[in-house]
Design a protein around this motif. Sequence first.
Motif: not given
Lengths: 364, 240
Positions: B16-23, B103-110
């Motif tokens: 959430g805090r990194s540019l990578l996730g949002w990008a 954590a990564a799965l939650a982000m991928v799912a989101l």
Amino acid sequence: MTKAFAVIEIVDLYKYYGERRAVGPLSFSIEAGEIVGLLGLNGAGKTTTLRILACDLLPSSGSVRVNGLDVVESPHEVRSLIGYLPDTPPLYGEMTVRAYLHFAARLRGLSKASADKRVPEVLEATALAEVQDQLIASLSHGYKQRVGIAQAIVHGPKLLVLDEPISGLDPVQIVEMRELLRSLKGEHTILLSSHILSEISETCDRLLVIRDGQIAATGTEAELSAKLLKNQRIDVTVRGDEEKAKEAASGVPGVVSVEAIDATEGGEGVIALRIESEGDTREAVCRALVTAGIGLLEVRRGERELESVFLELAGAETADGGSGAAPKKKRAGKKGAKKVRATAGEGDAGAKDATAEKEDGSGT
Amino acid sequence: MRNALLVAGREIGSYGRSLLGWAIGAAALLVEGVWFSANGLSGSRMSADVLREFFNGASGVTMIVAVLMSIPLLAGERERGTLVLLNTAPIRDVEIIVGKYLAALAMVALITLVSVYMPLLIFVNGKVSLGHVAVGYTGIVLLGSAALAIGMFTSAVSRSQVMAAILGGLLLAVMVTLWLVAKVTEPPVNGVLSGMALHHQRQFPFMTGVLKLENVVYYVAVTYFFLLAATKTLEARRWR
């Protein structure tokens, strides 16, 4: 008298990276409440030893016990007892100081309620309260080092293992770090490493000098100096005739050499002398100078004396190409230390040579 | 499990805090949107075909997103020198792996589920069953889970993120293109290879709204295998 409980007990420890022996045979113990410095040139085996203690590396052979628990058989339990600061603090730059310490506390087994209570205490103890809401990435090197120590103590470990905690700090930060380490002494047993003796000699109860993965010497700073320094050095600042002063100092029994050096203070007739002697001749030299009518302004032990002890113990002769280089090294100070560090520890052969030379010479 | 959730919580915060996730999230939605517009909204088609085509594009994007998300999890920590914090804490290797995976799965799912507005647009001028939509997304998340586990394994074996990305990309490409190799091989090898392919034969039923247990088991098995391999790798490296 009952023997104090050994928090660390290492017996015949060896660690090999492939064919290369990084550590061993290494044996030492540290008792509860001690603060001990592990000193050695780069490549001497300090970090490997500390990583084994922190259960980050498996020893090749030997026994390493922390609070009676074997690091191989019970790594999970040992990790709970240790607070470890590696040479590069393991910090998540995107987290705030408080959030990071809370995470570290929970990771080490504290409940949420305990972590909530403990983190402010640690922030206070490590003087981080004022930056607790800042992102770690935005902190100075000194503060980052403090956060590294804070994460190591946040779960109240019995043993603190700190790898070069003072490295890279500026003079003010070094003083602050020393105070911080001293303040931790009562609560924790501390083993810290450094390659610069003067940085930690004031902080530690005892020093372990490691060379080629083995303990080359152990003792307090004074004990090591007394045991190993053939010649002691004193610098005297006097007012008077240089030749007369040199003559007076040279006449003192035990004085080996007297040379003029740049005086640190100005003034008419002010000169400085560097005197090398066998044993402590400070009183006799002062008496001789005063008797000769020389005005005595200042007497102090040579600043680099501690460093020269360390370099001698750590096998710097080999790195510089033989004992003939020793006087030059004694004047080299930290720059000299860095130079020899760059060439030391390149292989076992050189280190073995150093060991042989040591056994012949200083008899540690 | 407590420790795994602790690690997962930190990782999610980090994304959430990194540019990578949002990008990555933004790029994925952009590509999916362009794909849907080009392949789903152009011309006259059956609604079910439009939905299948959307899932086809989204599944490819999800695989890439999953690998990209997984690369920093271990190789990144190793590069930054922060892995030692986990290695010297009283937590097990499997907890580290599971925490990071969750954590990564939650982000991928989101990221995947945020694209749900696109299938719902089909209802404006057409009709598909909600079950088809649900099964399609199930397939994509399972595929993402497997790709994530593959990426975590390459992240565990690599010293750098670049190396992890290259290895992850290669392994994923091999796993995806096994069905092509199957085409030029004889039975029974072709059957085995085709069955092992990550996308083609396994994902197609999900795209068409068919939920087969064997396909679910396949993706769960691939995920389990690579997570186990990542755990064992971490364990071996920890003590080396």
